[in-house]
Motif scaffolding. Structure first.
Motif, PDB file in Angstrom:
ATOM      1  N   TRP A   7      -4.784  -8.914  -5.750  1.00 21.37           N
ATOM      2  CA  TRP A   7      -3.867  -7.842  -6.113  1.00 21.37           C
ATOM      3  C   TRP A   7      -3.228  -7.417  -4.806  1.00 21.37           C
ATOM      4  CZ3 TRP A   7      -5.457  -2.168  -7.171  1.00 21.37           C
ATOM      5  CH2 TRP A   7      -4.347  -1.460  -7.592  1.00 21.37           C
ATOM      6  N   ALA A   9      -0.662  -5.869  -1.896  1.00 23.24           N
ATOM      7  CA  ALA A   9       0.073  -4.646  -1.570  1.00 23.24           C
ATOM      8  C   ALA A   9       0.625  -4.779  -0.158  1.00 23.24           C
ATOM      9  CB  ALA A   9      -0.847  -3.436  -1.650  1.00 23.24           C
ATOM     10  N   THR A  10       1.680  -4.055   0.112  1.00 20.53           N
ATOM     11  CA  THR A  10       2.230  -4.039   1.465  1.00 20.53           C
ATOM     12  C   THR A  10       1.305  -3.248   2.380  1.00 20.53           C
ATOM     13  OG1 THR A  10       3.485  -2.005   1.175  1.00 20.53           O
ATOM     14  CG2 THR A  10       4.592  -4.059   0.532  1.00 20.53           C
ATOM     15  N   THR A  12       2.200  -0.815   4.249  1.00 21.76           N
ATOM     16  CA  THR A  12       2.548   0.597   4.091  1.00 21.76           C
ATOM     17  C   THR A  12       1.861   1.195   2.864  1.00 21.76           C
ATOM     18  OG1 THR A  12       4.693   0.207   5.150  1.00 21.76           O
ATOM     19  CG2 THR A  12       4.469   2.217   3.845  1.00 21.76           C
ATOM     20  N   GLU A  13       1.886   0.475   1.753  1.00 21.27           N
ATOM     21  CA  GLU A  13       1.219   0.951   0.535  1.00 21.27           C
ATOM     22  C   GLU A  13      -0.286   1.107   0.769  1.00 21.27           C
ATOM     23  OE1 GLU A  13       4.168  -1.176  -2.733  1.00 21.27           O
ATOM     24  OE2 GLU A  13       2.323  -2.178  -2.121  1.00 21.27           O
ATOM     25  N   ALA A  14      -0.882   0.119   1.414  1.00 19.62           N
ATOM     26  CA  ALA A  14      -2.320   0.179   1.689  1.00 19.62           C
ATOM     27  C   ALA A  14      -2.634   1.302   2.673  1.00 19.62           C
ATOM     28  CB  ALA A  14      -2.798  -1.157   2.237  1.00 19.62           C
ATOM     29  N   ASP A  16      -1.045   4.115   3.035  1.00 19.52           N
ATOM     30  CA  ASP A  16      -0.979   5.364   2.276  1.00 19.52           C
ATOM     31  C   ASP A  16      -2.226   5.551   1.422  1.00 19.52           C
ATOM     32  OD1 ASP A  16       1.519   5.872   3.351  1.00 19.52           O
ATOM     33  OD2 ASP A  16       2.620   5.236   1.557  1.00 19.52           O
ATOM     34  N   ARG A  17      -2.687   4.488   0.820  1.00 19.88           N
ATOM     35  CA  ARG A  17      -3.857   4.550  -0.064  1.00 19.88           C
ATOM     36  C   ARG A  17      -5.122   4.914   0.708  1.00 19.88           C
ATOM     37  NH1 ARG A  17      -5.107   1.426  -5.076  1.00 19.88           N
ATOM     38  NH2 ARG A  17      -7.362   1.287  -5.216  1.00 19.88           N
ATOM     39  N   SER A  22      -0.290   1.389   9.213  1.00 20.30           N
ATOM     40  CA  SER A  22      -0.146  -0.055   9.022  1.00 20.30           C
ATOM     41  C   SER A  22      -0.580  -0.784  10.294  1.00 20.30           C
ATOM     42  CB  SER A  22       1.288  -0.411   8.655  1.00 20.30           C
ATOM     43  OG  SER A  22       2.177   0.005   9.662  1.00 20.30           O
ATOM     44  N   ARG A  45       1.082  -9.245   3.090  1.00 15.24           N
ATOM     45  CA  ARG A  45       0.435  -8.489   2.028  1.00 15.24           C
ATOM     46  C   ARG A  45      -1.074  -8.596   2.202  1.00 15.24           C
ATOM     47  NH1 ARG A  45       5.032  -7.241   1.715  1.00 15.24           N
ATOM     48  NH2 ARG A  45       6.402  -7.352  -0.079  1.00 15.24           N
ATOM     49  N   ILE A  48      -5.782  -5.567  -2.260  1.00 12.94           N
ATOM     50  CA  ILE A  48      -6.292  -4.208  -2.381  1.00 12.94           C
ATOM     51  C   ILE A  48      -7.773  -4.197  -2.736  1.00 12.94           C
ATOM     52  CG2 ILE A  48      -6.160  -2.130  -3.841  1.00 12.94           C
ATOM     53  CD1 ILE A  48      -4.068  -2.183  -1.695  1.00 12.94           C
TER      54      ILE A  48
END
Length: 63
Positions: A7, A9-10, A12-14, A16-17, A22, A45, A48
């Motif tokens: 799964w 994710a970028t 940046t997304e990770a 934030d999570r 980054s 990527r 997750i």
């Protein structure tokens, strides 16, 4: 039916999570603590589910 496909994710997304930058994720990738997947010539990527296991590890898991 279950699948073991990552799964993705970028960074940046990770970041934030998991409340980290980054750049921190890039350092973890460089130290082979986290697997990265290149999607095209520049895009990176991460899985997750793998990151969840790393970031939710307890002190007992690391001993």
């Amino acid at each position: 039916m279950t699948t073991d496909a990552p799964w993705l994710a970028t960074l940046t997304e990770a970041g934030d999570r998991y409340k980290c930058s980054s750049r921190t994720l890039r350092r973890m990738i460089a130290r082979d603590e986290l697997t990265a997947y290149r999607v095209g010539p520049k895009l990176i990527r991460i899985d997750i589910r793998e990151a969840d296991r790393i970031f939710t590890a307890t002190a007992d898991d690391e001993r």
